[in-house]
Design a protein around this motif. Sequence first.
Motif, PDB file in Angstrom:
ATOM      1  N   VAL A 113       0.864  -1.199   0.000  1.00 43.41           N
ATOM      2  CA  VAL A 113       0.000   0.000   0.000  1.00 43.41           C
ATOM      3  C   VAL A 113       0.892   1.237   0.000  1.00 43.41           C
ATOM      4  O   VAL A 113       1.721   1.426   0.888  1.00 43.41           O
ATOM      5  CB  VAL A 113      -0.928   0.003   1.232  1.00 43.41           C
ATOM      6  CG1 VAL A 113      -1.750   1.281   1.263  1.00 43.41           C
ATOM      7  CG2 VAL A 113      -1.828  -1.222   1.211  1.00 43.41           C
TER       8      VAL A 113
ATOM      9  N   MET B 283      -3.397   5.838   0.764  1.00 43.27           N
ATOM     10  CA  MET B 283      -4.806   5.483   0.851  1.00 43.27           C
ATOM     11  C   MET B 283      -5.667   6.719   1.092  1.00 43.27           C
ATOM     12  O   MET B 283      -5.236   7.687   1.715  1.00 43.27           O
ATOM     13  CB  MET B 283      -5.041   4.441   1.937  1.00 43.27           C
ATOM     14  CG  MET B 283      -4.351   4.742   3.254  1.00 43.27           C
ATOM     15  SD  MET B 283      -4.353   3.292   4.311  1.00 43.27           S
ATOM     16  CE  MET B 283      -6.017   3.346   4.863  1.00 43.27           C
TER      17      MET B 283
ATOM     18  N   TYR C 166      -9.358   7.596   2.527  1.00 42.21           N
ATOM     19  CA  TYR C 166     -10.573   7.115   3.191  1.00 42.21           C
ATOM     20  C   TYR C 166     -11.743   8.005   2.789  1.00 42.21           C
ATOM     21  O   TYR C 166     -11.723   9.207   3.027  1.00 42.21           O
ATOM     22  CB  TYR C 166     -10.368   7.160   4.711  1.00 42.21           C
ATOM     23  CG  TYR C 166     -11.583   6.730   5.476  1.00 42.21           C
ATOM     24  CD1 TYR C 166     -11.946   5.379   5.533  1.00 42.21           C
ATOM     25  CD2 TYR C 166     -12.381   7.648   6.130  1.00 42.21           C
ATOM     26  CE1 TYR C 166     -13.054   4.980   6.224  1.00 42.21           C
ATOM     27  CE2 TYR C 166     -13.505   7.248   6.825  1.00 42.21           C
ATOM     28  CZ  TYR C 166     -13.835   5.907   6.877  1.00 42.21           C
ATOM     29  OH  TYR C 166     -14.951   5.516   7.561  1.00 42.21           O
TER      30      TYR C 166
ATOM     31  N   THR D  81     -12.737   2.909   0.638  1.00 46.71           N
ATOM     32  CA  THR D  81     -11.388   3.437   0.756  1.00 46.71           C
ATOM     33  C   THR D  81     -10.657   3.141  -0.548  1.00 46.71           C
ATOM     34  O   THR D  81     -10.753   2.026  -1.080  1.00 46.71           O
ATOM     35  CB  THR D  81     -10.632   2.796   1.930  1.00 46.71           C
ATOM     36  OG1 THR D  81     -11.386   3.005   3.118  1.00 46.71           O
ATOM     37  CG2 THR D  81      -9.242   3.399   2.082  1.00 46.71           C
TER      38      THR D  81
ATOM     39  N   TYR E   6      -7.231   2.555  -2.297  1.00 48.24           N
ATOM     40  CA  TYR E   6      -5.847   2.218  -1.978  1.00 48.24           C
ATOM     41  C   TYR E   6      -5.013   2.384  -3.233  1.00 48.24           C
ATOM     42  O   TYR E   6      -5.400   1.921  -4.312  1.00 48.24           O
ATOM     43  CB  TYR E   6      -5.751   0.767  -1.509  1.00 48.24           C
ATOM     44  CG  TYR E   6      -6.481   0.518  -0.207  1.00 48.24           C
ATOM     45  CD1 TYR E   6      -5.845   0.729   1.008  1.00 48.24           C
ATOM     46  CD2 TYR E   6      -7.804   0.097  -0.209  1.00 48.24           C
ATOM     47  CE1 TYR E   6      -6.516   0.518   2.206  1.00 48.24           C
ATOM     48  CE2 TYR E   6      -8.484  -0.114   0.971  1.00 48.24           C
ATOM     49  CZ  TYR E   6      -7.841   0.099   2.186  1.00 48.24           C
ATOM     50  OH  TYR E   6      -8.505  -0.101   3.349  1.00 48.24           O
TER      51      TYR E   6
ATOM     52  N   GLU F  98      -4.687   1.819  -8.694  1.00 48.05           N
ATOM     53  CA  GLU F  98      -5.702   2.191  -7.713  1.00 48.05           C
ATOM     54  C   GLU F  98      -6.702   1.066  -7.569  1.00 48.05           C
ATOM     55  O   GLU F  98      -7.230   0.574  -8.562  1.00 48.05           O
ATOM     56  CB  GLU F  98      -6.467   3.423  -8.219  1.00 48.05           C
ATOM     57  CG  GLU F  98      -6.013   4.720  -7.604  1.00 48.05           C
ATOM     58  CD  GLU F  98      -6.834   5.879  -8.115  1.00 48.05           C
ATOM     59  OE1 GLU F  98      -8.070   5.772  -8.109  1.00 48.05           O
ATOM     60  OE2 GLU F  98      -6.226   6.886  -8.531  1.00 48.05           O
TER      61      GLU F  98
ATOM     62  N   THR G  71      -0.701   2.102   5.277  1.00 43.15           N
ATOM     63  CA  THR G  71       0.351   2.400   4.317  1.00 43.15           C
ATOM     64  C   THR G  71       1.560   1.498   4.606  1.00 43.15           C
ATOM     65  O   THR G  71       1.956   1.342   5.758  1.00 43.15           O
ATOM     66  CB  THR G  71       0.755   3.873   4.433  1.00 43.15           C
ATOM     67  OG1 THR G  71      -0.427   4.657   4.452  1.00 43.15           O
ATOM     68  CG2 THR G  71       1.647   4.287   3.285  1.00 43.15           C
TER      69      THR G  71
END
Lengths: 360, 260
Positions: A304, A307, A309, A314, A316, A327, A343
Amino acid sequence: MLEIIDVSRRFGDFVALDKVSLNIQAGEFFTLLGPSGCGKTTLLRLIAGFDQVDEGEILLDGKPLTALNPEQRPIHTVFQSYALFPHMTVAENIAFPLRMTKIAKPVIDLMVREILEDVRLPDKAKHYPDELSGGQKQRIAIARALVNRPRLLLLDEPLSALDAKLREQMQIELINLQKEIGITFVYVTHDQGEALALSHRIAVMNKGEISQIDEPSVLYSCPDNRFVADFIGQCNLLDATVVSVAEKQLRISIAGLGELDVCANPEIDFAVGDTCALTLRPEKIRLAAQLDITDDEVLFSGKVHDMLYLGDVTVYIIELANGVLIEAMLANDAPGRTRLFDTGDAVQIAWHTDAGHLVA
Amino acid sequence: MAKNNANPSKLLIAAGGVVYMFLYIPLAVVVLFSFNDSKLNAEWVGFTWKWYDKLFQNGDILHAAANSLIIALISALLATILGTLAGLAIYRFRQKWLSALVLGPIAMPDILIGVSLLLMFILFNVTLGMTSIILAHVSFCIGFVALAVQSRLSGMDQSLVEAARDLGATPFQAFRLVTLPLLKPGIIAGGMMAFTLSIDDFVITFFTAGVGSSTLPLEIYSMVKIAVTPEVNAVSTLLMLVTLVLITALSRISPTVLRN
């Protein structure tokens, strides 16, 4: 019903519209969608008659419009700024187009009252526009444009001044209104979400040309080109080269990812060696710490990178082995507080061979 | 910061007071002495209306006041019509040179306008009198009206006129039913400005007036040449009153015009 044939419009050296052609059906909710400067508003102004075409023809019910002044066209516009006359009451505003047609005063009063009922603002007749809220002004502007039943209603980003909640509510009202009265709507917006939500068909415009005309679901899942894929919704665009071609499947090579199989795009005949791009929607990518895949899926490992939210979902951003960023999107639909990854976490992503859509 | 703004320091208030005193004490003195029961503007003797009485028996002053009123009304009317058209033209054609031509006289020194108008009237054999004064006043008032109209226009949503056309109005109907009503405050403000500029103009009128066409400011000036009599105070007070009423009305109609 409305035919636009090879219409061009230039402002000095700037080509605002370059041989644009499209057909709009009676009763349709048709949207012109594109970034600012793509020519959508220019096209709207040409249909309304505020501007003249340099080349081409615009036909309404088979009759040319280009020689008619705005006031002679059975077409009304809802302006972005609403353009309600500030020195007239709501009732006088709505009566304006009727007064221009020499309808008897009692009939005008009746029609104004009726349309005010339709937009659910019957008690605002004597108010002035600056006493109304944004949503109310919006409804009055639409009422004024619809009161004498034009053949065509043009809407120029009419919801852009409203806040998100109200915008959604107005979108639903617009859809219902259009369904009820059956007048053809031509809607201009730069908001792809709004276009997808409202329209029967959308023309995506870019740099004075039409990129694609299709129903919202087709535009979203099968974009014709990179621009449409990128402009509508979120999309991963992966540059690739065609390695081999079978009847229903192609093998492509993506720098950093190697070779993988994708479903063919029936619209485009690719040959070995052609460059192309794989368009991949974030929500069509599976994402987990460890994934089991089926035969027709492809799998990559990564971590990751970032990200976002967004509440319900979400997003990532996954960094794959060779620095390729993809993505992916996961719904936060598990009960309780959801925080699936952080992350730097090692993850795997996978997608079905027909999840992606190949464009030139 | 906000507190500072709300409660300015005592020094600032004092400084402001001095400036306002400088501005208004001379005017107050004129008003005060117009009611002073003495021929000399030296000391307060007692209250009287007699200077106003005398004023209204003075044929020359009444004649000049009538002239001033006629000139101001006619030239304000003409300047309003022409200035409105000029303002519309400046807005519509968006040419720099056009607005420079119309608005130029605003920046021109009055003495220059006065002298050049006098030369022109002589050149074209125009007899100096009411007509020449009216022409002169119209010429320097047009710019102010045009400015008021044009600033009103540029604040107007351009799509209003398009909306009117879109909804079935011809260009003339759109102008009459939408543009003109929205311009009205600007036009009225411009007209009143023209009126006040015309009624108290001295320099340009001085150069363009002829025999028997003396206006109030010219008349006051000729009276002052001998001495500042209480009569002059009285007529000045009345003139001040008229201007004040107009300026107040003007600021009610269109505060933005005054601010510009």
